[in-house]
Design an enzyme around this catalytic site. Structure first.
Site, PDB file in Angstrom:
ATOM      1  N   GLY A   1      -4.781  -1.509   4.685  1.00 46.91           N
ATOM      2  CA  GLY A   1      -3.975  -2.662   4.272  1.00 46.91           C
ATOM      3  C   GLY A   1      -4.666  -3.996   4.553  1.00 46.91           C
ATOM      4  O   GLY A   1      -4.756  -4.863   3.683  1.00 46.91           O
ATOM      5  N   ARG A   2      -5.174  -4.183   5.774  1.00 49.09           N
ATOM      6  CA  ARG A   2      -5.768  -5.486   6.124  1.00 49.09           C
ATOM      7  C   ARG A   2      -7.171  -5.651   5.550  1.00 49.09           C
ATOM      8  O   ARG A   2      -7.805  -6.678   5.775  1.00 49.09           O
ATOM      9  CB  ARG A   2      -5.750  -5.690   7.632  1.00 49.09           C
ATOM     10  CG  ARG A   2      -6.401  -4.580   8.436  1.00 49.09           C
ATOM     11  CD  ARG A   2      -6.073  -4.712   9.920  1.00 49.09           C
ATOM     12  NE  ARG A   2      -6.475  -3.539  10.687  1.00 49.09           N
ATOM     13  CZ  ARG A   2      -5.762  -2.420  10.813  1.00 49.09           C
ATOM     14  NH1 ARG A   2      -4.598  -2.320  10.181  1.00 49.09           N
ATOM     15  NH2 ARG A   2      -6.192  -1.417  11.546  1.00 49.09           N
TER      16      ARG A   2
ATOM     17  N   HIS B   1      -6.073 -33.192  17.727  1.00 56.83           N
ATOM     18  CA  HIS B   1      -5.042 -34.098  18.244  1.00 56.83           C
ATOM     19  C   HIS B   1      -3.845 -33.339  18.788  1.00 56.83           C
ATOM     20  O   HIS B   1      -2.792 -33.920  19.020  1.00 56.83           O
ATOM     21  CB  HIS B   1      -4.612 -35.061  17.134  1.00 56.83           C
ATOM     22  CG  HIS B   1      -5.758 -35.888  16.640  1.00 56.83           C
ATOM     23  ND1 HIS B   1      -6.121 -37.072  17.235  1.00 56.83           N
ATOM     24  CD2 HIS B   1      -6.662 -35.662  15.654  1.00 56.83           C
ATOM     25  CE1 HIS B   1      -7.194 -37.559  16.615  1.00 56.83           C
ATOM     26  NE2 HIS B   1      -7.540 -36.722  15.656  1.00 56.83           N
TER      27      HIS B   1
ATOM     28  N   GLU C   1      10.787  -4.886   4.149  1.00 58.03           N
ATOM     29  CA  GLU C   1      10.858  -6.317   3.807  1.00 58.03           C
ATOM     30  C   GLU C   1      10.452  -6.538   2.344  1.00 58.03           C
ATOM     31  O   GLU C   1      11.103  -7.270   1.583  1.00 58.03           O
ATOM     32  CB  GLU C   1       9.910  -7.133   4.694  1.00 58.03           C
ATOM     33  CG  GLU C   1      10.285  -7.185   6.159  1.00 58.03           C
ATOM     34  CD  GLU C   1       9.558  -6.123   6.979  1.00 58.03           C
ATOM     35  OE1 GLU C   1       9.375  -4.991   6.486  1.00 58.03           O
ATOM     36  OE2 GLU C   1       9.185  -6.430   8.130  1.00 58.03           O
TER      37      GLU C   1
ATOM     38  N   LYS D   1       0.837  -1.198   0.000  1.00 60.99           N
ATOM     39  CA  LYS D   1       0.000   0.000   0.000  1.00 60.99           C
ATOM     40  C   LYS D   1       0.874   1.252   0.000  1.00 60.99           C
ATOM     41  O   LYS D   1       0.666   2.173  -0.766  1.00 60.99           O
ATOM     42  CB  LYS D   1      -0.933  -0.011   1.217  1.00 60.99           C
ATOM     43  CG  LYS D   1      -1.805   1.216   1.255  1.00 60.99           C
ATOM     44  CD  LYS D   1      -2.778   1.247   2.392  1.00 60.99           C
ATOM     45  CE  LYS D   1      -3.459   2.615   2.379  1.00 60.99           C
ATOM     46  NZ  LYS D   1      -4.347   2.836   3.504  1.00 60.99           N
TER      47      LYS D   1
ATOM     48  N   LYS E   1       9.544  -0.979  13.992  1.00 64.74           N
ATOM     49  CA  LYS E   1      10.149  -0.656  12.684  1.00 64.74           C
ATOM     50  C   LYS E   1      11.232   0.403  12.868  1.00 64.74           C
ATOM     51  O   LYS E   1      12.318   0.307  12.306  1.00 64.74           O
ATOM     52  CB  LYS E   1       9.084  -0.094  11.728  1.00 64.74           C
ATOM     53  CG  LYS E   1       8.053  -1.087  11.262  1.00 64.74           C
ATOM     54  CD  LYS E   1       7.129  -0.405  10.249  1.00 64.74           C
ATOM     55  CE  LYS E   1       5.884  -1.224  10.009  1.00 64.74           C
ATOM     56  NZ  LYS E   1       4.898  -0.559   9.168  1.00 64.74           N
TER      57      LYS E   1
ATOM     58  N   GLU F   1      -4.778  -6.521  14.691  1.00 66.54           N
ATOM     59  CA  GLU F   1      -4.242  -5.228  14.270  1.00 66.54           C
ATOM     60  C   GLU F   1      -5.349  -4.164  14.326  1.00 66.54           C
ATOM     61  O   GLU F   1      -5.082  -2.983  14.566  1.00 66.54           O
ATOM     62  CB  GLU F   1      -3.642  -5.312  12.854  1.00 66.54           C
ATOM     63  CG  GLU F   1      -2.779  -4.115  12.498  1.00 66.54           C
ATOM     64  CD  GLU F   1      -1.910  -4.326  11.269  1.00 66.54           C
ATOM     65  OE1 GLU F   1      -0.680  -4.476  11.415  1.00 66.54           O
ATOM     66  OE2 GLU F   1      -2.460  -4.352  10.154  1.00 66.54           O
TER      67      GLU F   1
HETATM   68  O1  F6P Z   1       3.339  -2.890   9.685  1.00 66.44           O
HETATM   69  C1  F6P Z   1       1.990  -3.190   9.563  1.00 66.44           C
HETATM   70  C2  F6P Z   1       1.491  -2.878   8.176  1.00 66.44           C
HETATM   71  O2  F6P Z   1       1.471  -1.508   7.977  1.00 66.44           O
HETATM   72  C3  F6P Z   1       0.120  -3.498   7.924  1.00 66.44           C
HETATM   73  O3  F6P Z   1      -0.909  -2.738   8.410  1.00 66.44           O
HETATM   74  C4  F6P Z   1       0.147  -3.645   6.444  1.00 66.44           C
HETATM   75  O4  F6P Z   1      -0.845  -4.527   5.984  1.00 66.44           O
HETATM   76  C5  F6P Z   1       1.553  -4.148   6.241  1.00 66.44           C
HETATM   77  O5  F6P Z   1       2.326  -3.460   7.193  1.00 66.44           O
HETATM   78  C6  F6P Z   1       2.132  -3.955   4.875  1.00 66.44           C
HETATM   79  O6  F6P Z   1       2.149  -2.585   4.508  1.00 66.44           O
HETATM   80  P1  F6P Z   1       2.292  -2.164   3.004  1.00 66.44           P
HETATM   81  O7  F6P Z   1       1.145  -2.736   2.247  1.00 66.44           O
HETATM   82  O8  F6P Z   1       2.280  -0.671   3.003  1.00 66.44           O
HETATM   83  O9  F6P Z   1       3.594  -2.714   2.489  1.00 66.44           O
END
Ligand code: F6P
Length: 496
Positions: A244-245, A361, A191, A185, A471, A330
């Site tokens: 994002g979520r 199990h 990462e 987003k 972060k 979240e």
């Molecule tokens: O660090 C949490 C977060 O901001 C989430 O809310 C989001 O879904 C994820 O990191 C990834 O963010 P982005 O889509 O901006 O890479």
């Protein structure tokens, strides 16, 4: 802003589940309903008519109806960030302007998918989707749940910055036939950008002439994607107001739309829209997201439950618990009200879960005989997702039903170690089939349930400031930041 008054909820003293059933022959009918191909059953929870009324009154005092209208009208209900929350517009339920904008973005996604299918970007067999959190969990769930028989594309979702995750995908993909989708987003997530750079290096290192020409960006920050090197024609934007979520309905769902086909993606949006309309128009006592949230809140507020567990009795839904963890934890793992005042009541419980029958199990011992009360949710599908014969599916579903019955019934035994206390709550969601439409409705149900929980808790479910400090400190560590003795020692041991 109104604060929730839990006194009527705390005062509820429902009888045992068994007594509730004995006393009221209409209980099952009152606490079960069918929406969009999903049968919901809360009769094995301690909800009663009185409890539902108490929660409906609480919902009124917290302005649920007005907040629900504000959500669908695209008002700035994400108060801490001053913006609207418009994932429902992606499925056609929102303000006309936002729906039109979402449709425009979808048309763009569809055109690119058509071009990819026509091999305008060269041959594509493998889709490497790189993203994390909301940019990974939703699309991965969709592809895993619905794409098992789809053989047009092989999709890998890589989220972890651990190089082993990327390597696993690269080892099985042909660089000459791989398309990379970078899903972020913000287009700033470290990462994701590192994985994307390594994937590009893999393409060029394996003789792909124009590696950037094999990359698509899925983002609400198109300028950043272009700056990063992706041609504007391959940037699929979505609105900043889609969280994002909550973004799997937008271009973040690109690998699913490609692998499952555009028609399936649209059906998923339609199923979600059906659940939205149910949520918007149905009185609370027959409203699936509201009833589910009432049960959630009864157990956290009145009985102090600290966790709740979802068990998918269907291998195709094995990723549902991790998707729900982000959605619920979240969103509602907060310690201040929407006005920024400290809350003095528990907010989101810890969401966990697994897959049945495996979990039976491994962890069900605690559910049946542990000292903690865990409200359980079972999710099953009537139509099997395989051709291995009826016996498998019969055993699978009968096990799910038996677990709910056993949690409730318990069993006496003179040896306490062999006795089951019973009266342990569960709810059941039984899908008629796991098709795109029903899965869309299921995921929209979870989103709206999370929203109702948040409104009654008095919190803002749409920000996530709690993820920032870690972060920041990881960035500081890159530059040798000033840490406590333990952290400094650990860094020293790892990197010298
Ligand atoms: O660090 C949490 C977060 O901001 C989430 O809310 C989001 O879904 C994820 O990191 C990834 O963010 P982005 O889509 O901006 O890479």
């Amino acid at each position: 802003m109104a604060l929730p008054d839990w006194s009527t909820i705390h005062a509820l003293k429902p009888a045992s589940l068994k007594q509730l059933f004995d006393k009221d022959p209409a209980r099952l009918a009152a606490l079960s309903l069918d929406v969009a191909g999903i049968h919901f059953d809360w009769s094995k929870t301690h909800l009663t008519g009185e409890a539902v009324q108490a929660f409906a009154a609480l919902a009124e005092s917290m302005g649920l109806a007005a907040k629900r209208d504000a959500l669908f009208a695209g008002e700035a209900i994400n108060v801490t960030e001053g913006r609207a929350v418009e994932h429902t517009a992606e499925r056609g339920e929102g303000s006309p302007d936002s729906v039109a904008r979402a449709r425009g973005f979808q048309a763009r996604m569809r055109a690119l998918i058509d071009a990819i299918e026509a091999e305008a970007l060269g041959p594509v067999r493998h889709i490497l989707h790189i993203g994390i959190g909301g940019s990974a969990l939703g699309p991965e769930l969709l592809v895993d749940a619905l794409g098992r028989d789809a053989d047009r594309y092989d999709v890998a979702v890589v989220s972890n910055v651990d190089g082993a995750a990327l390597e696993e995908a690269l080892d099985r993909f042909d660089p000459q036939a791989t398309l990379i989708a970078i899903a972020s987003k913000t287009f700033t997530t470290t990462e994701t950008l590192l994985n994307a750079e390594s994937a590009l290096a893999w393409l060029s290192g394996n003789g792909v002439e124009d590696p950037y020409g094999r990359v698509v960006a899925l983002t609400a920050a198109p300028d950043k994607a272009v700056e990063w090197g992706i041609d504007e024609t391959r940037v699929l934007p979505f609105a900043e107001s889609v969280g994002g979520r909550y973004s799997l309905w937008s271009s973040i769902g690109f690998p699913a739309a490609l692998a499952l086909g555009w028609d399936a993606f649209e059906e998923m949006l339609e199923g979600a829209a059906e659940m939205d309309r149910h949520f918007r128009l149905t009185p609370l006592a027959r409203n699936a997201p509201a009833l589910a949230a009432f049960a959630d809140l009864y157990y956290t507020q009145a009985l102090g439950c600290e966790t709740r567990a979802t068990f998918a009795y269907d291998e195709r839904l094995r990723l549902l618990p991790s998707y729900l963890q982000q959605l619920e934890m979240e969103s509602n793992g907060k310690r201040v009200t929407a006005d920024g005042e400290p809350v003095t009541w528990p907010t989101a419980p810890i969401t966990w879960g697994g897959v049945g029958t495996d979990a039976q199990h491994a962890v069900f011992q605690l559910l049946h005989q542990g000292t903690r009360l865990v409200p359980v949710e079972f999710v099953g599908v009537i139509e099997p997702g395989h051709a291995q014969g009826d016996l498998h599916h019969r055993q699978l579903l009968l096990n799910m039903f038996a677990q709910g019955a056993a949690l409730m019934a318990g069993k006496e035994h003179q040896d306490l170690a062999r006795a089951y206390p019973g009266d342990r709550p569960s709810s059941t969601l039984l899908l008629s089939d796991l098709d795109p439409r029903t899965l869309g409705a299921l995921l929209a149900f979870y989103e709206q349930r999370t929203f109702v929980n948040a409104v009654l808790l008095g919190i803002n479910p749409f920000d996530q400031f709690g993820v920032e400090l870690g972060k920041e400190m990881a960035r500081a560590a890159e530059h040798g930041g000033d840490f406590d003795a333990s952290t400094t020692d650990l860094i020293q041991r790892a990197f010298g």
